[in-house]
Design a protein around this motif. Structure first.
Motif, mmCIF file in Angstrom:
data_model
loop_
_atom_site.group_PDB
_atom_site.id
_atom_site.type_symbol
_atom_site.label_atom_id
_atom_site.label_comp_id
_atom_site.label_asym_id
_atom_site.label_seq_id
_atom_site.Cartn_x
_atom_site.Cartn_y
_atom_site.Cartn_z
ATOM 1 N N PRO B 112 0.834 -1.208 0.000
ATOM 2 C CA PRO B 112 0.000 0.000 0.000
ATOM 3 C C PRO B 112 0.874 1.265 0.000
ATOM 4 C CG PRO B 112 0.127 -0.953 2.209
ATOM 5 C CD PRO B 112 0.903 -1.860 1.310
ATOM 6 N N PHE B 113 0.312 2.338 -0.541
ATOM 7 C CA PHE B 113 1.099 3.563 -0.669
ATOM 8 C C PHE B 113 0.238 4.759 -0.271
ATOM 9 C CE2 PHE B 113 -1.183 2.648 -4.483
ATOM 10 C CZ PHE B 113 -1.691 3.860 -4.884
ATOM 11 N N ALA B 114 0.889 5.867 0.018
ATOM 12 C CA ALA B 114 0.159 7.082 0.380
ATOM 13 C C ALA B 114 -0.083 7.905 -0.880
ATOM 14 C CB ALA B 114 0.965 7.892 1.376
ATOM 15 N N ALA B 115 -1.225 8.577 -0.929
ATOM 16 C CA ALA B 115 -1.537 9.423 -2.083
ATOM 17 C C ALA B 115 -0.434 10.448 -2.302
ATOM 18 C CB ALA B 115 -2.876 10.133 -1.859
ATOM 19 N N GLU B 116 0.074 10.994 -1.195
ATOM 20 C CA GLU B 116 1.130 12.022 -1.290
ATOM 21 C C GLU B 116 2.413 11.454 -1.898
ATOM 22 O OE1 GLU B 116 -0.665 11.434 1.476
ATOM 23 O OE2 GLU B 116 -1.934 13.226 1.312
#
Lengths: 445, 235
Positions: B112-116
């Motif tokens: 999973p990754f952050a939008a930022e």
């Protein structure tokens, strides 16, 4: 070594045979002298000096014998002495023993001018004169010389024949076993496709190699299966985690409710920790079971350490800790740069957590063989003797322990798994000055 | 302020993602960031679309049902397409990442990754593709010089360590956006894992203290659960 042994045994045999042969030849010379004395005495008795004069030159072919007839006072009545025998000092008078007819006395004469020995004997003749006869051991020495040469030849030949099975053994058995061992050394590496190779070895070894290789093939296929299961598991988990994470981010951004925002922010941290935990468990399992895929590249160890110290220094200073490097040699090894960085980082993280305020953490490294040992030393409480093994596997035995303490305790297990995957090892010792010294030993890949 | 104009530049993006939920999320994030995004769900559709269109950057899922992301890039590069490509994948191994970069990808982000994180990486890709030279710039009372790698405040040089400068530069390059911790770790220290201890926080605090002590009005804000943001004035 072998040559030395063979040479010594030939030489010893030779010394023994020579001494025996030389004793026998002496006896033989003495017998010849004795025999000739009696013969010439008989000729003298029947034909007088003239008879001896006629017979001696014909009977003695070489320059190695001499004859002399003296009166009882030692006055020479007749002699026939070749030049080579002039060098010996003959006794001036016959031996003064109580002579009875046909009694002979033998003696050996040496001369500084020659190495040959002269055996002489005297016999009392019927008219009271004495017959002397001398013979050098020239012939005997020639025999002895020849025997020595033949013995050497025979010894070397025998040794060569005896060495044939040794050579065969070392060529057909020892060399394959050595290459066996060398290829076996590479087998423990993860993803090892190396196999035992014994071309031209004896059938027994070839059978052994193929049996071992079949086992290795099976292990490799199991390892591959474990890898693909791990990949699949990671994929199956990571995609839903990504969806949940995205939704939580939206909640954090869009919600005006402070409690909801707080919940979302905490959940985001939990998700990241969970993703990392899964990653760590897979890495540990993979590393411990030889199924961790490494991306090895030429890696400057000193650079990794300097970079990490740079990264950790502000955090260490906030905790009132001194972080230092004891510069070692610049070492470039074939390692998975990222995993090794993570391993050292975990040791640093550990040291920062356990070293009390005002303490000191020191990193150093030293070459060992073609590899390296990296030390992270602290001034913390040290490690109890009975825990020195356990700390590397704590939280790694049962999955329940992992679940209860998410994100903690896996650090050292990860260090060990990464080191194992590189064919290395880990350990901890308590320093004499207090504190612990954790180390990672990595061989050249 | 050429830099901030580029920052505000709206990118035209291609997204290839077979997961509808992730696709929907990314579509909304990119719209909020001002980018235009075309979303397809298969590799074949992506290759077809690229025949008639161009974009500033492509976001490619690696595990697609028909063609995997690596092969798509190889095909595109074979056609002579130089569009920057960011892989999005659940595969975390370094060998996978190396394979992706070798196939012609430009960056690699794991789920999973952050939008930022995604936005910061797209920014970086765009900047790299545009090959914008480092520009000196003034923010309030401070003057940032990327060539000499130093900050002056009211004419006085602020004493920064090389890493502290790099950290400030990365934040400055993404002004107006939130820069996640992981992105900073990678850009400044080349580290792609979470080192655990609050190392980035400690480094940010030290940088912030130095700027404050020098009287600079550059402010680095911490946004909980997200990262850090470069601001001219204290919030």
């Amino acid at each position: 070594m072998l040559a030395l042994f063979v040479g010594t045994s030939i030489a010893l045999t030779l010394i023994f045979v020579r001494s025996t042969v030389s004793r026998d030849l002496r006896r033989f010379d003495a017998a010849v002298v004795m025999n000739d004395l009696v013969e010439y005495a008989a000729i003298y008795a029947s034909s007088g000096i003239k008879g001896v004069l006629d017979v001696f030159p014909a009977g003695q072919s070489s320059d190695s014998s001499a004859i002399r007839i003296t009166s009882p006072d030692g006055i020479i009545l007749f002699e026939e002495i070749p030049p080579g025998i002039h060098v010996y000092a003959w006794p001036a008078k016959p031996p003064s023993n109580d002579w009875s007819a046909r009694k002979t006395v033998l003696q050996e004469l040496t001369s500084p001018e020659t190495e040959l020995r002269l055996t002489i004997g005297a016999i009392r003749l019927r008219d009271g004169n004495y017959l002397w006869f001398g013979r050098t051991d020239e012939e005997a020495q020639r025999y002895q010389h020849n025997i020595t040469i033949y013995l050497w030849l025979a010894g070397i030949l025998a040794a060569a024949v005896a060495l044939l099975p040794v050579i065969w053994y070392s060529h057909e058995v020892l060399i394959p076993i050595r290459s066996f061992t060398n290829s076996a050394r590479r087998l423990h590496l993860p993803e090892g496709t190396a196999r035992l190779m014994v071309p031209r070895a004896i059938p027994e070894l070839q059978t052994l190699a193929s049996v071992v290789n079949a086992g290795l093939d099976q292990i490799l296929s199991l390892t591959r299966e474990l890898q693909s299961t791990n990949d699949q598991l990671a994929h199956e988990l990571r995609t839903p985690l990504a969806r949940v994470r995205g939704n939580l981010e939206n909640l954090l951004d869009k919600s005006d409710n402070a409690a909801a925002q707080d919940a979302a922010a905490r959940s985001l941290e939990e998700i990241d920790r969970a993703a990392q935990l899964v990653q760590h468990i897979l890495t540990i399992r993979g590393g411990d079971h030889g199924a961790l895929r490494l991306y090895r590249q030429q890696t400057p160890v000193h650079q990794i350490i300097t970079n990490l110290v740079d990264l950790f220094t502000p955090a260490a200073e906030d905790r009132n800790l001194t972080l230092g490097i004891q510069q070692g040699l610049d070492l470039v090894l074939n390692l998975d740069r990222e995993l090794i960085t993570q391993a050292i980082s975990n040791l640093l993280d550990n040291a920062l957590a356990y070293t009390p305020k005002g303490g000191k953490i020191n990193l150093r490294w030293q070459a060992e063989g073609t590899g390296v040992v990296i030390f992270v030393e602290d001034t913390g409480p040290g490690v109890h003797r009975e825990e020195m093994q356990m700390i590397w596997e704590r939280y790694n035995r049962g999955s329940s322990a992992v679940v209860r303490h998410p994100g903690i305790g896996l650090g050292l297990s990860l260090v060990r798994a990464i080191s194992t995957a590189h064919g290395g090892s880990v350990g901890v010792t308590n320093r004499v000055t207090g504190g612990a010294s954790f180390w990672i030993k990595l061989p050249q890949g | 302020m050429a830099l901030s104009i580029k920052q505000a530049a709206k990118m035209h993006l291609l997204l290839v993602e077979d997961d509808p939920e992730l696709g929907r999320q990314m579509t909304s994030w990119m719209a909020e960031a001002g980018h235009r995004l075309h979303w397809v769900e298969t590799g074949r559709a992506a290759l077809d679309w690229m025949k008639g269109h161009s974009c500033d950057a492509a976001i490619l899922d690696v595990g697609l049902p028909d063609i995997d992301g690596f092969s798509i890039v190889e095909t595109l590069r074979g056609r002579g397409v130089t569009t920057p490509v960011l892989f999005l994948t659940a595969r975390v191994g370094v060998p996978d990442r190396v394979r992706g970069l070798a196939a012609g990808g430009d960056d690699y982000l794991t789920k999973p990754f952050a939008a930022e994180e995604l936005l910061a990486r797209l920014d970086a890709l765009y900047r790299r593709a545009a090959q914008s030279p480092p520009t000196r710039r003034r923010t309030g009372n401070s003057y940032l010089d990327p060539v000499r790698r130093r900050v002056t405040c009211e004419g006085e040089a602020v004493d920064l360590q090389p890493r502290e400068w790099t950290l400030l530069e990365v934040l400055m390059n993404h002004e107006g956006r939130i820069v996640p911790k992981q992105f900073l770790l990678e850009q400044v220290w080349d580290i792609r894992f979470d080192p655990g201890t609050n190392v980035v926080d400690a480094m940010i605090c030290r940088l912030r203290r130095k700027l404050e002590t020098a009287g600079s009005n550059i402010h680095i804000e911490t946004i909980r659960g997200k990262g850090y943001a470069f601001k001219k004035e204290p919030a």
